[in-house]
Scaffold this active site. Structure first.
Site, PDB file in Angstrom:
ATOM      1  N   ASP A 166       0.760  -1.212  -0.061  1.00  0.00           N
ATOM      2  CA  ASP A 166       0.071  -0.026   0.122  1.00  0.00           C
ATOM      3  C   ASP A 166       0.714   1.088   0.002  1.00  0.00           C
ATOM      4  OD1 ASP A 166      -1.378   2.481   0.698  1.00  0.00           O
ATOM      5  OD2 ASP A 166      -2.799   1.177   2.156  1.00  0.00           O
ATOM      6  N   ASN A 207       1.853   5.475 -10.582  1.00  0.00           N
ATOM      7  CA  ASN A 207       0.592   5.319 -11.303  1.00  0.00           C
ATOM      8  C   ASN A 207      -0.737   5.203 -10.427  1.00  0.00           C
ATOM      9  OD1 ASN A 207      -1.300   4.380 -13.578  1.00  0.00           O
ATOM     10  ND2 ASN A 207      -1.240   2.878 -12.215  1.00  0.00           N
ATOM     11  N   SER A 213      -3.025  13.855 -14.168  1.00  0.00           N
ATOM     12  CA  SER A 213      -4.334  13.875 -14.763  1.00  0.00           C
ATOM     13  C   SER A 213      -4.723  15.039 -15.339  1.00  0.00           C
ATOM     14  CB  SER A 213      -5.505  13.594 -13.601  1.00  0.00           C
ATOM     15  OG  SER A 213      -6.705  13.696 -14.322  1.00  0.00           O
ATOM     16  N   TYR A 241      -9.803  14.941  -5.327  1.00  0.00           N
ATOM     17  CA  TYR A 241      -8.788  14.557  -6.501  1.00  0.00           C
ATOM     18  C   TYR A 241      -8.011  15.577  -7.018  1.00  0.00           C
ATOM     19  CZ  TYR A 241      -8.053  11.365 -10.539  1.00  0.00           C
ATOM     20  OH  TYR A 241      -7.392  10.679 -11.471  1.00  0.00           O
ATOM     21  N   ILE A 295      -9.861   8.054 -19.601  1.00  0.00           N
ATOM     22  CA  ILE A 295      -9.347   6.599 -20.027  1.00  0.00           C
ATOM     23  C   ILE A 295     -10.328   5.419 -19.645  1.00  0.00           C
ATOM     24  CG2 ILE A 295      -7.192   5.214 -19.993  1.00  0.00           C
ATOM     25  CD1 ILE A 295      -6.372   8.008 -20.993  1.00  0.00           C
TER      26      ILE A 295
HETATM   27  N1  LIG Z   1      -9.044   6.324 -15.763  1.00  0.00           N
HETATM   28  C1  LIG Z   1      -8.630   7.620 -16.162  1.00  0.00           C
HETATM   29  O1  LIG Z   1      -9.626   8.337 -16.869  1.00  0.00           O
HETATM   30  C2  LIG Z   1      -7.827   8.453 -15.313  1.00  0.00           C
HETATM   31  C3  LIG Z   1      -7.480   9.670 -16.027  1.00  0.00           C
HETATM   32  C4  LIG Z   1      -6.365  10.492 -15.475  1.00  0.00           C
HETATM   33  C5  LIG Z   1      -5.372   9.806 -14.687  1.00  0.00           C
HETATM   34  N2  LIG Z   1      -5.802   8.679 -14.022  1.00  0.00           N
HETATM   35  C6  LIG Z   1      -5.024   8.182 -13.038  1.00  0.00           C
HETATM   36  O2  LIG Z   1      -4.283   7.007 -13.622  1.00  0.00           O
HETATM   37  C7  LIG Z   1      -3.794   6.095 -12.392  1.00  0.00           C
HETATM   38  C8  LIG Z   1      -4.516   4.938 -12.744  1.00  0.00           C
HETATM   39  O3  LIG Z   1      -6.101   4.802 -12.746  1.00  0.00           O
HETATM   40  P1  LIG Z   1      -6.834   3.687 -13.394  1.00  0.00           P
HETATM   41  O4  LIG Z   1      -7.938   4.486 -14.104  1.00  0.00           O
HETATM   42  O5  LIG Z   1      -5.961   2.703 -14.150  1.00  0.00           O
HETATM   43  O6  LIG Z   1      -7.590   3.401 -11.916  1.00  0.00           O
HETATM   44  P2  LIG Z   1      -7.828   1.736 -11.442  1.00  0.00           P
HETATM   45  O7  LIG Z   1      -8.721   1.944 -10.326  1.00  0.00           O
HETATM   46  O8  LIG Z   1      -8.410   1.089 -12.511  1.00  0.00           O
HETATM   47  O9  LIG Z   1      -6.303   1.156 -11.229  1.00  0.00           O
HETATM   48  C9  LIG Z   1      -5.868   1.959  -9.899  1.00  0.00           C
HETATM   49  C10 LIG Z   1      -4.831   0.945  -9.335  1.00  0.00           C
HETATM   50  O10 LIG Z   1      -4.125   1.528  -8.373  1.00  0.00           O
HETATM   51  C11 LIG Z   1      -4.124   0.468  -7.155  1.00  0.00           C
HETATM   52  N3  LIG Z   1      -4.138   1.415  -6.001  1.00  0.00           N
HETATM   53  C12 LIG Z   1      -5.099   2.108  -5.465  1.00  0.00           C
HETATM   54  N4  LIG Z   1      -4.633   2.422  -4.107  1.00  0.00           N
HETATM   55  C13 LIG Z   1      -3.505   1.975  -3.860  1.00  0.00           C
HETATM   56  C14 LIG Z   1      -2.390   1.819  -2.861  1.00  0.00           C
HETATM   57  N5  LIG Z   1      -2.672   2.726  -1.772  1.00  0.00           N
HETATM   58  N6  LIG Z   1      -1.097   1.227  -3.204  1.00  0.00           N
HETATM   59  C15 LIG Z   1      -1.032   0.573  -4.406  1.00  0.00           C
HETATM   60  N7  LIG Z   1      -1.898   0.578  -5.485  1.00  0.00           N
HETATM   61  C16 LIG Z   1      -2.968   1.021  -5.179  1.00  0.00           C
HETATM   62  C17 LIG Z   1      -5.449   0.036  -7.338  1.00  0.00           C
HETATM   63  O11 LIG Z   1      -5.569  -1.413  -6.541  1.00  0.00           O
HETATM   64  C18 LIG Z   1      -5.663  -0.329  -8.833  1.00  0.00           C
HETATM   65  O12 LIG Z   1      -4.907  -1.471  -9.342  1.00  0.00           O
HETATM   66  C19 LIG Z   1      -4.471   6.823 -11.237  1.00  0.00           C
HETATM   67  O13 LIG Z   1      -3.363   7.560 -10.539  1.00  0.00           O
HETATM   68  C20 LIG Z   1      -5.501   7.719 -11.611  1.00  0.00           C
HETATM   69  O14 LIG Z   1      -5.822   8.922 -10.879  1.00  0.00           O
HETATM   70  C21 LIG Z   1      -6.894   8.048 -14.553  1.00  0.00           C
END
Ligand SMILES: NC(=O)c1ccc[n+]([C@@H]2O[C@H](COP(=O)([O-])OP(=O)(O)OC[C@H]3O[C@@H](n4cnc5c(N)ncnc54)[C@H](O)[C@@H]3O)[C@@H](O)[C@H]2O)c1
Length: 261
Positions: free
Chosen positions: A62, A89, A152, A165, A198
């Site tokens: 974590d 990430n 983001s 956020y 995404i």
């Molecule tokens: N999906 C989008 O539209 C989008 C857009 C911009 C930025 N992001 C960013 O990209 C990153 C990935 O997003 P995603 O869409 O793949 O989300 P997702 O929820 O599918 O994946 C996030 C991953 O991070 C892990 N995670 C969460 N808390 C954690 C912790 N404390 N320690 C270790 N791992 C942890 C989760 O278990 C998961 O596997 C994030 O930082 C998100 O904010 C996403």
């Protein structure tokens, strides 16, 4: 001893992190696939990484917890002996989208802990390890270590129902600037990738909303972003295509950041 370049990708079990892990595997990387709760998705990711020509291991941690961040680094170094790339990430969205005027502190604290404090101090730990490697002559001039943080469009776009956020992501932009400034003397370049919307589990619950907005042309490239879009941007930086750039921001957002008249 591992002869491949080594990357730690946080939150790599699914979504964007998985896309990044696979894109790095296509370059031959050994990927430390960090996950928190779901071991099965991490194992699936490891299979995809191996099928794509890379190798790796899964590592539970974590990133909001200091002891677990330390474990993550120590496990990675014990197995792989060095770190060539850190990809910050992992991140979470608020459990409930709440208006700025009523949103509570618990959600704010959770998001800052995971989205900002975690990467900030994991970067500190990994940067120290990278500096050690550079000083020991582990890397050639073409293969110096790098750090990439996934922020983001929320780093600069105000969404009044998820201020927590937005603040956490804006903080990641300063993380990038700070570490870019501090690590340049060691040849360690630091980059930020700003994804737009995404298609992942994170955005699943707002799918209908964004489907409609995309149809209306909210960004010029009228489709959802895909994890591979971010993965390929990471791979391009990892390959060393931007040696004279640091603190640089890459928008992977379908052109959302454009102003048009
Ligand atoms: N999906 C989008 O539209 C989008 C857009 C911009 C930025 N992001 C960013 O990209 C990153 C990935 O997003 P995603 O869409 O793949 O989300 P997702 O929820 O599918 O994946 C996030 C991953 O991070 C892990 N995670 C969460 N808390 C954690 C912790 N404390 N320690 C270790 N791992 C942890 C989760 O278990 C998961 O596997 C994030 O930082 C998100 O904010 C996403």
């Amino acid at each position: 001893m591992i002869s491949r370049p080594v990357a730690i990708v946080t939150g790599a079990g699914r979504g964007i992190g998985r896309g990044i892990a696979v894109a790095l595997a296509e370059l031959g990387y050994f990927v430390v696939i960090n996950f928190t709760k779901n071991q099965q998705t991490a194992e699936e990711c490891l299979t995809l990484v191996r099928n794509a020509g890379g190798d790796g291991l899964i590592a539970r941690a974590d990133i909001s917890r200091a002891d677990e961040r330390k474990n993550l680094l120590e496990t990675s170094v014990a197995v792989a002996n060095r770190i060539d790339l850190l990809v910050n990430n992992a991140g979470v969205a608020p459990e409930v989208r709440a208006d700025l005027l009523v949103a509570d502190e618990a959600s704010f604290t959770r998001l800052i802990d995971i989205n900002l404090k975690g990467p900030y101090f994991l970067t500190q730990l990994v940067a120290r390890q990278m500096i050690l490697q550079v000083e020991q002559g582990t890397h050639t001039a073409e293969e110096l270590p790098k750090i990439i943080t996934i922020s983001s469009i929320s780093a600069y776009t105000a969404s009044v129902t998820r201020g927590d956020y937005c603040i956490s992501k804006a903080g990641l932009s300063m993380l990038t600037a700070l570490y870019a400034a501090r690590l340049a003397e060691f040849g360690i370049n630091v980059y930020e990738i700003r994804p737009g919307v995404i298609e992942t589990d994170m955005t699943d619950e707002v799918r209908d909303k964004y489907d409609a907005m995309i149809d209306d042309g909210v960004w010029p490239i009228r489709r959802w972003g895909r994890p591979g879009d971010v993965g390929h941007a990471v791979a391009s930086i990892a390959r060393g295509d931007f040696p004279f750039s640091t603190g640089e921001i890459f928008n992977v957002d379908g052109g959302f950041q454009l102003r048009t008249l």
